[in-house]
Design a protein around this motif. Structure first.
Motif, short mmCIF file in Angstrom:
data_model
loop_
_atom_site.label_atom_id
_atom_site.label_comp_id
_atom_site.label_asym_id
_atom_site.label_seq_id
_atom_site.Cartn_x
_atom_site.Cartn_y
_atom_site.Cartn_z
N LYS A 187 -21.39 -17.95 -40.41
CA LYS A 187 -22.67 -17.24 -40.38
C LYS A 187 -23.53 -17.58 -41.60
O LYS A 187 -24.75 -17.74 -41.48
CB LYS A 187 -22.42 -15.73 -40.34
CG LYS A 187 -23.67 -14.85 -40.43
CD LYS A 187 -24.58 -15.02 -39.22
CE LYS A 187 -25.63 -13.93 -39.14
NZ LYS A 187 -26.59 -13.94 -40.22
N GLN A 188 -22.92 -17.69 -42.76
CA GLN A 188 -23.69 -17.98 -43.97
C GLN A 188 -24.37 -19.35 -43.90
O GLN A 188 -25.44 -19.54 -44.49
CB GLN A 188 -22.80 -17.89 -45.21
CG GLN A 188 -22.44 -16.49 -45.64
CD GLN A 188 -23.63 -15.72 -46.21
OE1 GLN A 188 -24.73 -16.25 -46.34
NE2 GLN A 188 -23.41 -14.48 -46.56
N LEU A 189 -23.76 -20.29 -43.19
CA LEU A 189 -24.40 -21.60 -43.07
C LEU A 189 -25.64 -21.52 -42.19
O LEU A 189 -26.66 -22.15 -42.48
CB LEU A 189 -23.41 -22.62 -42.51
CG LEU A 189 -22.22 -22.93 -43.43
CD1 LEU A 189 -21.31 -23.97 -42.80
CD2 LEU A 189 -22.69 -23.40 -44.79
N ILE A 300 -15.44 -27.30 -42.80
CA ILE A 300 -16.90 -27.29 -42.62
C ILE A 300 -17.60 -27.02 -43.94
O ILE A 300 -18.58 -27.70 -44.30
CB ILE A 300 -17.28 -26.26 -41.54
CG1 ILE A 300 -16.81 -26.75 -40.16
CG2 ILE A 300 -18.80 -26.04 -41.52
CD1 ILE A 300 -17.04 -25.76 -39.04
N TYR A 301 -17.13 -26.03 -44.71
CA TYR A 301 -17.76 -25.76 -46.01
C TYR A 301 -17.51 -26.90 -46.99
O TYR A 301 -18.31 -27.16 -47.88
CB TYR A 301 -17.27 -24.43 -46.58
CG TYR A 301 -18.03 -23.25 -46.01
CD1 TYR A 301 -19.19 -22.79 -46.62
CD2 TYR A 301 -17.59 -22.61 -44.86
CE1 TYR A 301 -19.90 -21.72 -46.09
CE2 TYR A 301 -18.29 -21.53 -44.32
CZ TYR A 301 -19.44 -21.09 -44.94
OH TYR A 301 -20.15 -20.04 -44.40
N GLY A 302 -16.39 -27.60 -46.82
CA GLY A 302 -16.14 -28.78 -47.65
C GLY A 302 -17.16 -29.87 -47.36
O GLY A 302 -17.66 -30.53 -48.28
N ALA A 303 -17.51 -30.06 -46.07
CA ALA A 303 -18.51 -31.06 -45.70
C ALA A 303 -19.88 -30.70 -46.27
O ALA A 303 -20.60 -31.56 -46.78
CB ALA A 303 -18.59 -31.19 -44.18
N SER A 400 -17.78 -19.46 -48.05
CA SER A 400 -17.96 -18.08 -47.59
C SER A 400 -16.60 -17.39 -47.62
O SER A 400 -15.59 -17.99 -47.25
CB SER A 400 -18.53 -18.04 -46.17
OG SER A 400 -18.60 -16.72 -45.70
N THR A 401 -16.59 -16.15 -48.07
CA THR A 401 -15.34 -15.40 -48.10
C THR A 401 -15.02 -14.88 -46.69
O THR A 401 -15.85 -14.95 -45.78
CB THR A 401 -15.45 -14.21 -49.06
OG1 THR A 401 -16.55 -13.38 -48.64
CG2 THR A 401 -15.70 -14.68 -50.47
N GLU A 444 -8.32 -15.95 -57.87
CA GLU A 444 -8.92 -14.62 -57.74
C GLU A 444 -10.06 -14.63 -56.72
O GLU A 444 -10.29 -13.64 -56.03
CB GLU A 444 -9.45 -14.15 -59.10
CG GLU A 444 -9.66 -12.66 -59.20
CD GLU A 444 -8.35 -11.87 -59.21
OE1 GLU A 444 -8.34 -10.76 -58.64
OE2 GLU A 444 -7.36 -12.36 -59.78
N GLY A 445 -10.77 -15.76 -56.62
CA GLY A 445 -11.87 -15.87 -55.67
C GLY A 445 -11.45 -16.30 -54.28
O GLY A 445 -12.30 -16.47 -53.40
N ASN A 446 -10.13 -16.50 -54.07
CA ASN A 446 -9.59 -16.86 -52.76
C ASN A 446 -10.17 -18.16 -52.22
O ASN A 446 -10.43 -18.30 -51.02
CB ASN A 446 -9.83 -15.72 -51.75
CG ASN A 446 -9.31 -14.39 -52.24
OD1 ASN A 446 -10.04 -13.41 -52.29
ND2 ASN A 446 -8.04 -14.33 -52.63
N TYR A 447 -10.36 -19.12 -53.12
CA TYR A 447 -10.86 -20.42 -52.68
C TYR A 447 -9.74 -21.25 -52.07
O TYR A 447 -8.58 -21.15 -52.50
CB TYR A 447 -11.47 -21.18 -53.85
CG TYR A 447 -12.81 -20.66 -54.29
CD1 TYR A 447 -13.96 -20.97 -53.57
CD2 TYR A 447 -12.94 -19.86 -55.42
CE1 TYR A 447 -15.20 -20.51 -53.97
CE2 TYR A 447 -14.17 -19.38 -55.83
CZ TYR A 447 -15.30 -19.71 -55.10
OH TYR A 447 -16.52 -19.24 -55.48
#
Length: 493
Positions: A187-189, A300-303, A400-401, A444-447
């Protein structure tokens, strides 16, 4: 060709109770300084008027649109008309920035004083009132040369913002099983203006098979042979890799639609190898080198992260696993005392073979060792292996988390000139205070374990890009220096 060119329009503004000549003269000096310092960049000086009123604002807006400007610099030559100047920013459809003129000389502080230092405060307040995003430099007041430098720093920020509005991510297949790490709400994209086309890898396989015997294959094979040279250790697989490269390029051509720019989130396991008969790593590296980033494992967020770095740096990037520690004996003999890093500042960044050949010290096209532990070696051919070139890097990611919150991290460091003695596209990375950053930002940021790598220090620009597109400042993590405690850091540790 997979990114926009920035044409930036400069519009000078003037408050009607200040001498208009200040803005006219100062605008001319700014444009002259800019063209002298940065002749390769496209800048347009709006000549119609100095904006003092809403009518002037409309005239200036129409002029810069007609000139084809896709970025805007509002230049406060004096105090400036806070309403008209912010309305100009509101109605301009593209990234914008505000800068202000410093006073020139102590002998001209009566009729020649502009008070833009004061006017910038009112401009920032009015931007917030109207919910307008605009870039304001770290110190936004300066002489002509200073402001020219500020605009130059804005250009890659503007280029990234423009690009995202016309970007399509093409993905193939769901993420591999047991690989939830790269799962994130998309959704954020869409909020950023990015389009996403999700396809089955079966669609890709069908298209690949239709390219069998394509007369263009041997031209691509020749390119690959020239690129690999003595590193061409699996020549028998090149025709299939060339067929796959043509498949992806034709897919982009046929599926780009109304979008101008493309990045790919590809799949590479578990069934890819047995059905296609190879792994796609080398092809991914070639497309990335051509300005079309390809992420692994349908990330997808990596791309998107890779694409942002490509546009900012105008250079190839890569996507690596934040993978393994540097062994203590290796640190003691090859790093300690030679480089100013602790063992915890170092780690190895790795992926199977997706890094462009120009970013490797040397390269060989081989088979994928991890996959070959459970599969026949002949179907795992196609990785590009080699140590990553030493030099400055920026490790970063937009993400996005799970609860759909946009966040990012940025860390600058370097690849050390130390042989990895390992396999894949791999390097020994050193980032100051990496151990604390790893725990209090990444964990901590769950990356996920994937991070994008730009070859150079681009942290300042990436930070401003992330801010501009809406990442909350509290959600942009970075490697804080020693003595500056993270919120989650135990003060007694």
């Amino acid at each position: 060709m997979n990114m926009p060119k920035v044409k930036l329009g400069i519009v000078a503004v003037s408050r009607d109770c200040f001498p208009e000549s200040l803005s006219v003269t100062r605008r001319g000096n700014l444009v002259k300084a800019y063209k002298e310092k940065y002749p390769a960049e496209d800048i347009y000086e709006c000549p119609i008027c100095i904006v003092e009123s809403e009518i002037h604002m409309v005239q200036a807006l129409e002029d810069i649109k007609k000139a084809g400007c896709n970025a805007l610099c509002v230049y406060l030559g004096n105090f400036g008309p806070e309403i008209s100047e912010t309305l100009l920013a509101k109605h301009f459809d593209g990234p914008k920035m505000f800068v202000a003129a410093a006073e020139e000389t102590g002998d001209h502080l009566c009729q020649g004083r502009g008070d833009a230092y004061c006017g910038m405060l009112n401009a920032s307040y009015n931007l917030l009132l109207r919910n307008i995003k605009a870039y304001i430099p770290e110190y936004p007041v300066g002489d002509a040369a200073d402001c020219a430098d500020m605009i130059h720093e804005f250009v890659p920020i503007a280029r990234a913002v423009i690009a995202l509005q016309d970007l399509k991510i093409i993905s193939f297949g769901p993420r591999p099983f047991n690989f939830l790490a790269c799962n994130a709400p998309i959704k954020q994209l869409y909020n950023l203006g990015v389009e996403i086309e999700e396809n089955s890898e079966l669609d890709l396989f069908e298209s690949f098979n239709k390219h069998e015997g394509d007369e263009r294959i041997w031209e691509i094979v020749k390119e690959m042979e020239e690129e690999l040279g003595a590193g061409n250790k699996k020549p028998e697989i090149l025709p299939k890799l060339a067929q796959y490269e043509l498949t992806l390029k034709d897919w982009i051509r046929d599926h780009k639609g109304y979008r101008k720019y493309v990045a790919i989130a590809g799949k590479c396991w578990p069934a890819f190898q047995t059905q296609f008969g190879f792994v796609p790593c080398y092809v991914n590296s070639r497309l990335t080198a051509q300005g079309i980033p390809v992420s692994c494992e349908v990330d997808i967020y990596g791309a998107v992260s890779e694409y942002i770095g490509t546009v900012v740096s105008q250079d190839a990037v890569t996507l690596l696993d934040i993978n393994n520690t540097v062994p203590n004996d290796m640190y003691e003999t090859e790093i300690k005392g030679k480089y100013d890093y602790t063992l915890k500042d170092t780690f190895m960044g790795f992926h199977c073979g997706n890094t462009a050949s120009g970013k490797l010290s040397s390269c060989e096209m081989k088979y994928q060792m991890i996959m070959a532990r459970t599969l026949p070696e002949e179907v795992t051919q196609g990785t590009l292996e080699g140590d990553i070139l030493p030099g400055d890097i920026t490790f970063y990611r937009l993400q996005s988390t799970a609860d759909n919150k946009l966040r990012a991290y940025i860390a600058q460091g370097e690849v050390l000139p130390v042989a990895t003695r390992s396999f894949g596209s791999i390097g020994i990375f050193a980032i100051p205070e990496m151990g604390r950053f790893y725990r209090h930002v990444l964990i901590e940021g769950n990356y996920p374990h994937h991070g994008a790598v730009a070859f150079g220090h681009y942290g300042k620009t990436l930070y401003e890009v992330f801010r501009y597109i809406g990442v909350d400042m509290d959600e942009i993590g970075y490697n804080q220096p020693r003595g500056v405690r993270y919120k989650t850091e135990n003060p007694f540790a």
